[in-house]
Structures are given as structure tokens and as C-alpha cells.
Design an enzyme around this catalytic site. Structure first.
Site, short mmCIF file in Angstrom:
data_model
loop_
_atom_site.label_atom_id
_atom_site.label_comp_id
_atom_site.label_asym_id
_atom_site.label_seq_id
_atom_site.Cartn_x
_atom_site.Cartn_y
_atom_site.Cartn_z
N HIS A 161 0.91 -1.13 -0.05
CA HIS A 161 0.03 -0.01 0.14
C HIS A 161 1.01 1.25 0.03
O HIS A 161 1.83 1.28 0.69
CB HIS A 161 -0.90 -0.23 1.26
CG HIS A 161 -1.91 1.21 1.45
ND1 HIS A 161 -1.35 2.46 1.79
CD2 HIS A 161 -3.06 1.16 1.30
CE1 HIS A 161 -2.24 3.05 1.99
NE2 HIS A 161 -3.66 2.56 1.60
N ARG A 204 -2.75 1.10 -4.53
CA ARG A 204 -2.56 -0.38 -4.72
C ARG A 204 -2.85 -0.92 -5.88
O ARG A 204 -3.53 -0.23 -6.70
CB ARG A 204 -3.45 -1.02 -3.55
CG ARG A 204 -3.12 -0.58 -2.06
CD ARG A 204 -4.27 -1.52 -1.20
NE ARG A 204 -5.46 -0.51 -1.18
CZ ARG A 204 -6.79 -1.10 -0.88
NH1 ARG A 204 -6.66 -2.45 -0.37
NH2 ARG A 204 -7.84 -0.27 -0.95
N LYS A 207 -6.30 -0.37 -8.46
CA LYS A 207 -7.26 0.43 -7.72
C LYS A 207 -7.06 1.65 -8.38
O LYS A 207 -6.25 1.92 -9.30
CB LYS A 207 -6.64 1.07 -6.32
CG LYS A 207 -6.90 0.03 -5.10
CD LYS A 207 -8.12 -0.61 -4.98
CE LYS A 207 -8.29 -1.52 -4.13
NZ LYS A 207 -9.86 -1.81 -3.77
N ASP A 210 -5.60 8.36 -7.31
CA ASP A 210 -6.07 9.14 -6.20
C ASP A 210 -4.88 10.15 -6.09
O ASP A 210 -3.95 9.90 -6.12
CB ASP A 210 -6.10 8.36 -5.09
CG ASP A 210 -6.69 9.04 -3.78
OD1 ASP A 210 -6.50 10.32 -3.83
OD2 ASP A 210 -7.47 8.49 -3.04
N CYS A 212 -3.87 12.10 -3.61
CA CYS A 212 -3.13 12.13 -2.44
C CYS A 212 -1.82 11.46 -2.50
O CYS A 212 -0.81 11.40 -2.23
CB CYS A 212 -3.75 11.65 -0.97
SG CYS A 212 -4.13 9.83 -1.24
N TYR A 213 -2.04 10.04 -3.46
CA TYR A 213 -0.69 9.13 -3.86
C TYR A 213 0.19 10.10 -4.82
O TYR A 213 1.29 9.36 -4.83
CB TYR A 213 -1.15 7.79 -4.32
CG TYR A 213 -2.06 7.22 -3.43
CD1 TYR A 213 -1.47 6.40 -2.42
CD2 TYR A 213 -3.27 7.02 -3.65
CE1 TYR A 213 -2.03 5.83 -1.30
CE2 TYR A 213 -3.99 6.16 -2.51
CZ TYR A 213 -3.40 5.63 -1.58
OH TYR A 213 -4.19 4.87 -0.56
N ASP A 265 -9.10 14.27 -4.95
CA ASP A 265 -8.82 12.95 -5.14
C ASP A 265 -8.79 12.65 -6.62
O ASP A 265 -7.66 12.34 -7.19
CB ASP A 265 -9.85 12.04 -4.73
CG ASP A 265 -9.73 10.63 -4.96
OD1 ASP A 265 -9.02 10.24 -6.03
OD2 ASP A 265 -10.31 9.85 -4.34
N ASP A 272 -10.85 18.70 -0.38
CA ASP A 272 -10.49 18.91 1.08
C ASP A 272 -9.28 19.12 1.48
O ASP A 272 -8.19 19.29 0.61
CB ASP A 272 -10.84 17.34 1.80
CG ASP A 272 -10.28 16.36 1.27
OD1 ASP A 272 -9.06 16.21 1.47
OD2 ASP A 272 -10.63 15.57 0.44
N HIS A 275 -6.34 16.37 1.04
CA HIS A 275 -5.92 16.41 -0.65
C HIS A 275 -5.31 17.43 -1.23
O HIS A 275 -4.29 17.30 -2.05
CB HIS A 275 -7.26 15.63 -1.47
CG HIS A 275 -7.59 14.32 -1.34
ND1 HIS A 275 -8.61 13.77 -0.57
CD2 HIS A 275 -6.99 13.10 -2.11
CE1 HIS A 275 -8.65 12.64 -0.63
NE2 HIS A 275 -7.93 12.17 -1.48
#
Length: 338
Positions: A161, A204, A207, A210, A212-213, A265, A272, A275
Site C-alpha cells: 500500500h 495499490r 485501484k 487518487d 493523495c498518492y 482525489d 478537502d 488532498h
């Protein structure tokens, strides 16, 4: 909105301080002195009488908001901010959540995962409270979290992850033990998480991307670059990280911005502060290669898109890291009250 805040964000108020302050420093927007002082006073109220910080006043000390509070105070970087941190009690708190196998629980009676090892290592190194026994066996436990995929899970045996992989790798860098990881399989895993079509990162396998990654995954690449350089890898570039920096910037700039401000995201999601912070952090990583001695920039779009660099281990600006370390290393390491 008030109902959502009281039920979901009341235990994240220390995090809100960090997410907002770090976003502002990346944007190179100064924080008024009066507001910085108010944040210091608020975080002082979040500090537990027995050490460590909580997500809000009157709550239990927890390693995650302890990391957020210490980072926020280091971003402010004033004497008032540094004085908030009770280093002796913080060290005692860290010992209280240390486990015999080298892992850490997030709080008294709480869960074990690799985030806690990173939070503990980060605050201990920034505030100069590292002791010979505090992280005994921690590197071995973190290595056990690396699985067959190449990344790290939250605990041994779980799937790899992005957030846990960053935390485990960054903790190993702080402890000077990153060579214990299988760096090549880790590199293959994280490089494969950047999606060919979107340009952003997934957290991951199988998936969706996103925003934030953009930090949790892309932020791994400077750590791996440094680790492989220390091992003498002569094939490393001296101008770019081992991911497609332009594609990541395009994903963040084109897909992750809310027209009213803030980042998100993916298209269709709400903005938010979480993010916003980590999209900006990933954008900074993608814009800046190297360090003060060897620095290359790649800015997609106009020059006004440029953000300040961020330290890839602590995720606050490098000068704030250096300032904090200089300040706290003038002080002696406290004796833990265990």
C-alpha cells in the site's frame, strides 16, 4: 457541516493545522504572526499531560496527530512554537507505545501498523530525542512488512500500500537502515503504480488513481534515488526522478483542482484539506529534483505553477527541517520517564 465536523474531524484538528500550514508554505504564502501564535496556543492545548499530542484538546495522545502537531510547529518555526513541545514527556510517550518486537502502537491499547513507526521516528529525529533503545528492532520489524509485491503493507502479511510503503521507507531512511529493504523490488512496485493514461498514482494494485498518492507514491522516488545512490548505482539520472514527472503534474493541475480553490482525489470528488496538502506535496516532488547542491526544476505550465520544494522524508520545507534540527540539537537528549 457542523455535524460532520463534530463526528469526523474533531479528532483531526492537529492534522488540519499541519495540512493547511504545509499547503501555505508550498504556495509560499506567509502566515500572519498572530495566527501562527494562535496555532501554537491551540496545539499546546492538544498536548497530553503525559506526553504526545491528541487530535484535539482533551483527547488521548496518539502518534498520528503527534506527527502532525510537531510538523506544524516546525513549519511555524518560532521560539514559541518550539517551546510548545515537551520533549521529555514526548520521549516517555514514545516509549509507552513501543512494543517488544520493535513496532509501535498508535496509542495506548491501539493498533500496530507501520505508520506508527514513521510517526515516532519523524518526531524523535526532528526534536532530538532519539535514544539507543527507542528504535531497537524497529528496522527488522519494518522489513518484515515488505511483501512479495515489493511494497510494504501496514503489518507483516498484508498487501502493499502506498501510504504504508512511504511510511516504512521514510522511517528506514531516518534510522539509516534503508539498505535492509529490497530496494529493487520496491522500485519496481512503486514505479508500476503510476498509471499510463491518467499520469497519477494508484495506492495499490488494481485501484483507481487518487491525488493523495501523488505524494505517498511519488515521494518514495527521492528516497529510493538516495538509497540506490548510496549503494553506488551508476545508472541513476542526475536530472530527474524515476517516474514521469510531467505526467503527474498534468494530472494534478488538470484533474485535481477545484475551480473555487483546493484540490481533490479525482474529478467528481470534493475538495478537502487532506488532498489539497498531498496533491500540492506531490506536485512539489514532481517539480524539483535533487537537493541544494544538485537541483533541477521541471515546471509544467506557467512559472506561477511553481511550488516551494518539500523535504521528502518529513514533508515540510527543507529549511524548516534544518532550522528545527539545528534548534533541538543544541539541547541535550532527555532521559525518558518510562
Amino acid at each position: 457541516y457542523i455535524y460532520i465536523f463534530l463526528n469526523c474531524l474533531d479528532a483531526s484538528r492537529s492534522w488540519l493545522c499541519y495540512w493547511i500550514l504545509h499547503s501555505l508554505e508550498l504556495l509560499e504564502e506567509p502566515v500572519p504572526t498572530s495566527i501562527a501564535s494562535d496555532v501554537c496556543k491551540f496545539l499546546a492545548r492538544c498536548q497530553s499531560p503525559t506526553g504526545g499530542f491528541a487530535g484535539g484538546p482533551g483527547q488521548a495522545a496518539h502518534l498520528a496527530p503527534t506527527y502532525a502537531a510537531v510538523n506544524a510547529l516546525c513549519i511555524i518555526g518560532t521560539q514559541e512554537a518550539y517551546n510548545v513541545i515537551d520533549r521529555e514527556k514526548l520521549l516517555s510517550f514514545l516509549f509507552s507505545v513501543k512494543q517488544p518486537d520493535g513496532s509501535f502502537v498508535m496509542h495506548g491499547g491501539g493498533e500496530v501498523d507501520v505508520r506508527s513507526a514513521y510517526c515516532a521516528a519523524s518526531v524523535a529525529s526532528l526534536t532530538n530525542i532519539m535514544t539507543p533503545t527507542l528504535f531497537q528492532d524497529t528496522p527488522t520489524w519494518i522489513v518484515s512488512c515488505q511483501n512479495w509485491e515489493g511494497g510494504l503493507g501496514g503489518v507483516p502479511g498484508l498487501e502493499a500500500h502506498g501510504g504504508y510503503t512511504f511510511c516504512g521507507t521514510a522511517a528506514m531512511v531516518i534510522l539509516g537502515k534503508e539498505h535492509m529493504l529490497d530496494l529493487k523490488t520496491l522500485l519496481r512496485w512503486v514505479a508500476s503504480r503510476q498509471m499510463r493514461f491518467e499520469g497519477g498514482f494508484q495506492g495499490r494494485c488494481n485501484k483507481l488513481v487518487d491525488g493523495c498518492y501523488s505524494f505517498w507514491q511519488a515521494g518514495l522516488l527521492p528516497l529510493l534515488h538516495r538509497a540506490l545512490f548510496k549503494e553506488g548505482d551508476s545508472t541513476l539520472s542526475l536530472q530527474k526522478w524515476m517516474f514521469e514527472q510531467q505526467a503527474l503534474q498534468e494530472y494534478i493541475l488538470l484533474c485535481c483542482q477545484n475551480t473555487a480553490g483546493g484540490l481533490l482525489d479525482k474529478p467528481g470528488k470534493s475538495r478537502d484539506f487532506y488532498h489539497t496538502c498531498y496533491c500540492l506535496s506531490g506536485l512539489s516532488v514532481a517539480q524539483h529534483f535533487g537537493n541544494m547542491d544538485l537541483h533541477h526544476e521541471l515546471i509544467v505550465g506557467q512559472e506561477e505553477n511553481r511550488l516551494a520544494p518539500s523535504h521528502p522524508v518529513y514533508n515540510i520545507c527543507p529549511e524548516k527541517v534544518a532550522q528545527a534540527i539545528q534548534h533541538f540539537h543544541q539541547l541535550s537528549v532527555p532521559t525518558p520517564n518510562t
